[in-house]
Write a protein that holds these residues in place. Structure first.
Motif, PDB file in Angstrom:
ATOM      1  N   THR A  23      29.341  30.846  -4.582  1.00 15.21           N
ATOM      2  CA  THR A  23      28.516  31.940  -5.107  1.00 15.21           C
ATOM      3  C   THR A  23      28.040  31.622  -6.515  1.00 15.21           C
ATOM      4  N   VAL A  24      28.949  31.192  -7.381  1.00 14.51           N
ATOM      5  CA  VAL A  24      28.582  30.866  -8.766  1.00 14.51           C
ATOM      6  C   VAL A  24      27.595  29.700  -8.786  1.00 14.51           C
ATOM      7  N   TYR A  25      27.825  28.701  -7.953  1.00 15.46           N
ATOM      8  CA  TYR A  25      26.912  27.550  -7.875  1.00 15.46           C
ATOM      9  C   TYR A  25      25.506  28.012  -7.508  1.00 15.46           C
ATOM     10  N   LEU A  26      25.390  28.923  -6.555  1.00 11.87           N
ATOM     11  CA  LEU A  26      24.078  29.379  -6.096  1.00 11.87           C
ATOM     12  C   LEU A  26      23.365  30.280  -7.107  1.00 11.87           C
ATOM     13  N   THR A  27      24.120  30.868  -8.039  1.00 14.56           N
ATOM     14  CA  THR A  27      23.461  31.672  -9.078  1.00 14.56           C
ATOM     15  C   THR A  27      22.771  30.792 -10.112  1.00 14.56           C
ATOM     16  N   GLU A  28      23.227  29.556 -10.227  1.00 14.68           N
ATOM     17  CA  GLU A  28      22.704  28.608 -11.222  1.00 14.68           C
ATOM     18  C   GLU A  28      22.802  29.164 -12.641  1.00 14.68           C
ATOM     19  N   SER A  29      23.854  29.917 -12.905  1.00 15.89           N
ATOM     20  CA  SER A  29      24.062  30.529 -14.207  1.00 15.89           C
ATOM     21  C   SER A  29      24.830  29.574 -15.116  1.00 15.89           C
TER      22      SER A  29
ATOM     23  N   ARG B 223      20.411  23.238 -13.389  1.00 17.71           N
ATOM     24  CA  ARG B 223      19.894  23.773 -14.647  1.00 17.71           C
ATOM     25  C   ARG B 223      20.695  23.361 -15.875  1.00 17.71           C
ATOM     26  N   MET B 224      21.705  22.512 -15.735  1.00 17.83           N
ATOM     27  CA  MET B 224      22.520  22.122 -16.884  1.00 17.83           C
ATOM     28  C   MET B 224      21.982  20.885 -17.590  1.00 17.83           C
ATOM     29  N   GLU B 225      21.034  20.185 -16.974  1.00 18.80           N
ATOM     30  CA  GLU B 225      20.513  18.962 -17.596  1.00 18.80           C
ATOM     31  C   GLU B 225      19.710  19.256 -18.858  1.00 18.80           C
ATOM     32  N   ASN B 226      19.149  20.455 -18.965  1.00 16.32           N
ATOM     33  CA  ASN B 226      18.334  20.784 -20.139  1.00 16.32           C
ATOM     34  C   ASN B 226      19.066  21.732 -21.089  1.00 16.32           C
ATOM     35  N   LEU B 227      20.360  21.589 -21.165  1.00 16.36           N
ATOM     36  CA  LEU B 227      21.174  22.437 -22.030  1.00 16.36           C
ATOM     37  C   LEU B 227      20.981  22.016 -23.485  1.00 16.36           C
ATOM     38  N   SER B 228      20.352  22.871 -24.268  1.00 12.38           N
ATOM     39  CA  SER B 228      20.159  22.578 -25.688  1.00 12.38           C
ATOM     40  C   SER B 228      20.041  23.888 -26.454  1.00 12.38           C
ATOM     41  N   THR B 229      20.126  23.785 -27.766  1.00 14.41           N
ATOM     42  CA  THR B 229      20.028  24.980 -28.603  1.00 14.41           C
ATOM     43  C   THR B 229      18.600  25.527 -28.654  1.00 14.41           C
ATOM     44  N   GLN B 230      17.641  24.762 -28.141  1.00 12.09           N
ATOM     45  CA  GLN B 230      16.249  25.216 -28.122  1.00 12.09           C
ATOM     46  C   GLN B 230      15.970  26.148 -26.940  1.00 12.09           C
ATOM     47  N   GLU B 231      16.873  26.158 -25.945  1.00 11.19           N
ATOM     48  CA  GLU B 231      16.670  27.006 -24.780  1.00 11.19           C
ATOM     49  C   GLU B 231      16.744  28.469 -25.194  1.00 11.19           C
ATOM     50  N   GLU B 232      15.902  29.297 -24.600  1.00 11.80           N
ATOM     51  CA  GLU B 232      15.739  30.685 -25.013  1.00 11.80           C
ATOM     52  C   GLU B 232      17.051  31.472 -25.023  1.00 11.80           C
ATOM     53  N   GLY B 233      17.826  31.402 -23.951  1.00  5.73           N
ATOM     54  CA  GLY B 233      19.076  32.161 -23.872  1.00  5.73           C
ATOM     55  C   GLY B 233      20.089  31.723 -24.908  1.00  5.73           C
ATOM     56  N   ILE B 234      20.208  30.418 -25.102  1.00  9.32           N
ATOM     57  CA  ILE B 234      21.168  29.891 -26.082  1.00  9.32           C
ATOM     58  C   ILE B 234      20.700  30.193 -27.498  1.00  9.32           C
TER      59      ILE B 234
ATOM     60  N   ALA C 125      30.734  16.138 -15.467  1.00  8.60           N
ATOM     61  CA  ALA C 125      30.552  16.817 -14.180  1.00  8.60           C
ATOM     62  C   ALA C 125      29.758  18.109 -14.331  1.00  8.60           C
ATOM     63  N   ILE C 126      29.993  18.849 -15.399  1.00  9.93           N
ATOM     64  CA  ILE C 126      29.299  20.122 -15.572  1.00  9.93           C
ATOM     65  C   ILE C 126      27.805  19.913 -15.814  1.00  9.93           C
ATOM     66  N   LYS C 127      27.446  18.770 -16.384  1.00  9.05           N
ATOM     67  CA  LYS C 127      26.028  18.475 -16.613  1.00  9.05           C
ATOM     68  C   LYS C 127      25.293  18.126 -15.317  1.00  9.05           C
ATOM     69  N   LEU C 128      26.032  17.872 -14.230  1.00  6.64           N
ATOM     70  CA  LEU C 128      25.427  17.592 -12.934  1.00  6.64           C
ATOM     71  C   LEU C 128      25.058  18.873 -12.175  1.00  6.64           C
ATOM     72  N   LEU C 129      25.533  20.025 -12.649  1.00 10.88           N
ATOM     73  CA  LEU C 129      25.237  21.293 -11.987  1.00 10.88           C
ATOM     74  C   LEU C 129      23.776  21.682 -12.206  1.00 10.88           C
TER      75      LEU C 129
ATOM     76  N   ALA D 250      27.941  31.161 -16.591  1.00  8.98           N
ATOM     77  CA  ALA D 250      29.032  31.302 -15.622  1.00  8.98           C
ATOM     78  C   ALA D 250      29.720  29.965 -15.398  1.00  8.98           C
ATOM     79  N   TYR D 251      28.950  28.868 -15.358  1.00  9.33           N
ATOM     80  CA  TYR D 251      29.562  27.547 -15.214  1.00  9.33           C
ATOM     81  C   TYR D 251      30.515  27.272 -16.372  1.00  9.33           C
ATOM     82  N   LEU D 252      30.041  27.527 -17.588  1.00  7.83           N
ATOM     83  CA  LEU D 252      30.848  27.240 -18.773  1.00  7.83           C
ATOM     84  C   LEU D 252      32.070  28.159 -18.857  1.00  7.83           C
TER      85      LEU D 252
END
Length: 193
Positions: free
Chosen positions: A125-131, A175-186, A169-173, A134-136
């Motif tokens: 379920t968490v995987y399919l939300t792509e949140s 939407r996690m490849e573009n994890l940066s401080t520039q992302e709107e939510g972060i 491993a978490i970066k393979l989930l 939630a992953y972190l």
């Protein structure tokens, strides 16, 4: 106090304080607390079943498939609290460490099987939300759960594995490849902090 309008903020907290005190008074024995946790695990498991039913095509919560498709395929449940992928992901991710402690750790094999099934459902379920959040949160909660009551050497080994292979491993989930401080939510969260 920091809001400036501390009086109205304090008034808004009264229902939460009342809920806390009523809960603390009601859950005053180990048996009652155990019943509460069992209901919590069951409730999260049922929510995961409802969410996964949408993914597998037999929608138990009508409107969830339309909601999920309107959110770009990120799983959501057509309920008040889980009507967005982040809400669903953050809610259901709690089932993973909770099911481990409540249903697997020091339990009989039959109950452990139920615990593994609950964890598999929650993880999917968490995987399919792509949140991302939630992953972190799930990774942090599961790490703390694994560290509990372990020898120091094993704790150090777990931390080493989590901080190396776990981060990779978490970066393979999704939407996690573009994890940066520039992302709107972060960026929004950083501004709040």
């Amino acid at each position: 106090y920091a809001t400036g309008d501390w009086y109205n903020t304090a008034r808004a907290l009264i229902p939460f304080a009342a809920f806390y005190f009523c809960t603390a008074l009601a859950l005053n024995t180990i048996k009652r607390l155990g019943g509460f946790i069992s209901c919590w695990v069951a409730g999260l498991g049922i929510a995961a079943i409802f969410a996964l039913s949408t993914h597998y095509g037999f929608e138990l919560a009508p409107g969830s498939a339309d909601l999920t498709s309107s959110l770009g395929g990120r799983l959501a449940l057509n309920t008040w609290i889980f009507n967005n992928p982040n809400g669903l992901g953050h809610g259901i991710v709690a089932l993973i460490p909770l099911a481990y402690i409540w249903l697997i750790w020091r339990r009989s094999p039959g109950v452990q099987i139920l615990g593994f099934l609950a964890i598999i459902m929650a993880a999917q379920t968490v995987y399919l939300t792509e949140s991302k959040g939630a992953y972190l949160c799930g990774a942090a909660a599961l790490t703390v759960t694994w560290l509990f009551r372990k020898p120091k050497f094993l704790q150090a080994t777990i931390l080493l594995v989590v901080l190396t292979a776990g981060i990779t491993a978490i970066k393979l989930l999704p939407r996690m490849e573009n994890l940066s401080t520039q992302e709107e939510g972060i960026a929004g969260r950083l501004v709040i902090w």
